[in-house]
Write a protein that holds these residues in place. Structure first.
Motif, mmCIF file in Angstrom:
data_model
loop_
_atom_site.group_PDB
_atom_site.id
_atom_site.type_symbol
_atom_site.label_atom_id
_atom_site.label_comp_id
_atom_site.label_asym_id
_atom_site.label_seq_id
_atom_site.Cartn_x
_atom_site.Cartn_y
_atom_site.Cartn_z
ATOM 1 N N ASN A 286 0.832 -1.247 -0.150
ATOM 2 C CA ASN A 286 0.043 0.123 -0.043
ATOM 3 C C ASN A 286 0.846 1.324 0.110
ATOM 4 O O ASN A 286 0.515 2.346 -0.701
ATOM 5 C CB ASN A 286 -0.925 0.196 1.056
ATOM 6 N N LEU A 287 1.937 1.295 0.893
ATOM 7 C CA LEU A 287 2.961 2.545 0.799
ATOM 8 C C LEU A 287 3.343 2.555 -0.414
ATOM 9 O O LEU A 287 3.548 3.766 -1.072
ATOM 10 C CB LEU A 287 3.895 2.112 1.912
ATOM 11 N N ILE A 288 3.737 1.625 -1.356
ATOM 12 C CA ILE A 288 4.570 1.775 -2.464
ATOM 13 C C ILE A 288 3.482 2.423 -3.550
ATOM 14 O O ILE A 288 3.821 3.111 -4.272
ATOM 15 C CB ILE A 288 5.038 0.240 -2.990
ATOM 16 N N ALA A 289 2.252 1.743 -3.605
ATOM 17 C CA ALA A 289 1.321 2.410 -4.351
ATOM 18 C C ALA A 289 0.963 3.698 -4.156
ATOM 19 O O ALA A 289 0.817 4.495 -5.050
ATOM 20 C CB ALA A 289 -0.076 1.251 -4.248
ATOM 21 N N GLU A 290 0.916 4.110 -3.033
ATOM 22 C CA GLU A 290 0.480 5.401 -2.630
ATOM 23 C C GLU A 290 1.903 6.499 -3.064
ATOM 24 O O GLU A 290 1.740 7.273 -3.468
ATOM 25 C CB GLU A 290 0.654 5.740 -1.057
ATOM 26 N N LEU A 291 3.212 5.948 -2.718
ATOM 27 C CA LEU A 291 4.091 6.626 -3.194
ATOM 28 C C LEU A 291 4.288 6.939 -4.954
ATOM 29 O O LEU A 291 4.951 7.494 -5.221
ATOM 30 C CB LEU A 291 5.401 6.205 -2.641
ATOM 31 N N GLU A 292 3.790 5.689 -5.592
ATOM 32 C CA GLU A 292 4.077 5.893 -7.089
ATOM 33 C C GLU A 292 3.094 6.626 -7.817
ATOM 34 O O GLU A 292 3.082 6.809 -8.851
ATOM 35 C CB GLU A 292 4.365 4.365 -7.495
ATOM 36 N N LYS A 293 1.916 7.149 -6.947
ATOM 37 C CA LYS A 293 0.864 7.981 -7.570
ATOM 38 C C LYS A 293 1.512 9.068 -8.046
ATOM 39 O O LYS A 293 2.550 9.773 -7.608
ATOM 40 C CB LYS A 293 -0.078 8.409 -6.571
ATOM 41 N N ASP A 294 1.183 9.468 -9.140
ATOM 42 C CA ASP A 294 1.481 10.986 -10.079
ATOM 43 C C ASP A 294 3.147 10.767 -10.534
ATOM 44 O O ASP A 294 3.641 11.754 -10.602
ATOM 45 C CB ASP A 294 1.346 12.180 -9.021
ATOM 46 N N LEU A 295 3.549 9.577 -10.290
ATOM 47 C CA LEU A 295 4.976 9.397 -10.796
ATOM 48 C C LEU A 295 4.942 8.350 -12.047
ATOM 49 O O LEU A 295 4.482 7.442 -11.902
ATOM 50 C CB LEU A 295 5.935 8.835 -9.810
ATOM 51 N N PHE A 296 5.525 9.065 -13.182
ATOM 52 C CA PHE A 296 5.491 8.170 -14.368
ATOM 53 C C PHE A 296 6.804 7.651 -14.724
ATOM 54 O O PHE A 296 7.800 8.345 -14.691
ATOM 55 C CB PHE A 296 5.011 9.026 -15.632
ATOM 56 N N GLU A 297 6.778 6.220 -14.886
ATOM 57 C CA GLU A 297 8.020 5.634 -15.048
ATOM 58 C C GLU A 297 9.064 5.900 -13.874
ATOM 59 O O GLU A 297 10.476 5.866 -14.235
ATOM 60 C CB GLU A 297 8.700 5.932 -16.482
ATOM 61 N N ARG A 298 8.830 5.978 -12.502
ATOM 62 C CA ARG A 298 9.870 6.336 -11.721
ATOM 63 C C ARG A 298 9.543 5.052 -10.654
ATOM 64 O O ARG A 298 10.068 5.438 -9.331
ATOM 65 C CB ARG A 298 9.510 7.494 -11.002
ATOM 66 N N GLU A 299 8.994 3.931 -10.962
ATOM 67 C CA GLU A 299 8.658 3.018 -9.973
ATOM 68 C C GLU A 299 9.729 2.200 -9.387
ATOM 69 O O GLU A 299 9.868 2.093 -8.083
ATOM 70 C CB GLU A 299 7.729 2.070 -10.524
ATOM 71 N N GLU A 300 10.803 1.884 -10.049
ATOM 72 C CA GLU A 300 12.225 1.286 -9.581
ATOM 73 C C GLU A 300 12.592 2.207 -8.665
ATOM 74 O O GLU A 300 13.171 1.819 -7.586
ATOM 75 C CB GLU A 300 12.981 1.045 -10.758
ATOM 76 N N CYS A 301 12.781 3.407 -9.062
ATOM 77 C CA CYS A 301 13.330 4.498 -8.063
ATOM 78 C C CYS A 301 12.769 4.470 -6.652
ATOM 79 O O CYS A 301 13.560 4.570 -5.752
ATOM 80 C CB CYS A 301 13.332 6.101 -8.831
ATOM 81 N N VAL A 302 11.289 4.796 -6.647
ATOM 82 C CA VAL A 302 10.720 4.756 -5.492
ATOM 83 C C VAL A 302 11.008 3.350 -4.775
ATOM 84 O O VAL A 302 11.369 3.600 -3.390
ATOM 85 C CB VAL A 302 9.227 4.864 -5.792
ATOM 86 N N ARG A 303 11.004 2.198 -5.302
ATOM 87 C CA ARG A 303 11.280 0.979 -4.491
ATOM 88 C C ARG A 303 12.802 0.990 -4.097
ATOM 89 O O ARG A 303 12.852 0.593 -2.903
ATOM 90 C CB ARG A 303 10.938 -0.179 -5.333
ATOM 91 N N LEU A 304 13.521 1.507 -4.959
ATOM 92 C CA LEU A 304 15.196 1.544 -4.327
ATOM 93 C C LEU A 304 15.145 2.665 -3.100
ATOM 94 O O LEU A 304 15.810 2.251 -1.992
ATOM 95 C CB LEU A 304 15.926 2.022 -5.351
ATOM 96 N N VAL A 305 14.716 3.738 -3.220
ATOM 97 C CA VAL A 305 14.700 4.509 -2.124
ATOM 98 C C VAL A 305 14.082 3.934 -0.788
ATOM 99 O O VAL A 305 14.591 3.824 0.217
ATOM 100 C CB VAL A 305 13.911 5.877 -2.265
#
Length: 79
Positions: free
Chosen positions: A11-30
């Motif tokens: 749920n945290l990952i899904a919330e953080l990835e909102k409004d970010l295009f093609e930055r999913e990997e970066c969010v997960r690495l952070v």
């Protein structure tokens, strides 16, 4: 990892990835770096959502000072 924690992280990952295009990997690495207690350096040209990702992640866990340390120059000089 229990299902309770796994669901919370998803749920945290899904919330953080909102409004970010093609930055999913970066969010997960952070997030991975934070969970591991390690630092991460985001490098890239202006306009690639580095600050936005850092801001979103820091706000998910508390104030920026909680995550990054003192943001006041006077406080930084005291360290």
């Amino acid at each position: 990892m229990s299902h309770k924690y796994k669901d919370r992280v998803k749920n945290l990952i899904a919330e953080l990835e909102k409004d970010l295009f093609e930055r999913e990997e970066c969010v997960r690495l952070v997030l991975l770096a934070m969970f591991a207690g390690k630092a991460i350096f985001l490098y890239g040209p202006p306009g690639t959502a580095k600050s936005m990702i850092a801001r979103k992640v820091s706000l998910a866990f508390g104030t920026p000072e909680d995550i990054f340390g003192p943001l006041d120059i006077g406080q930084l000089k005291q360290i």
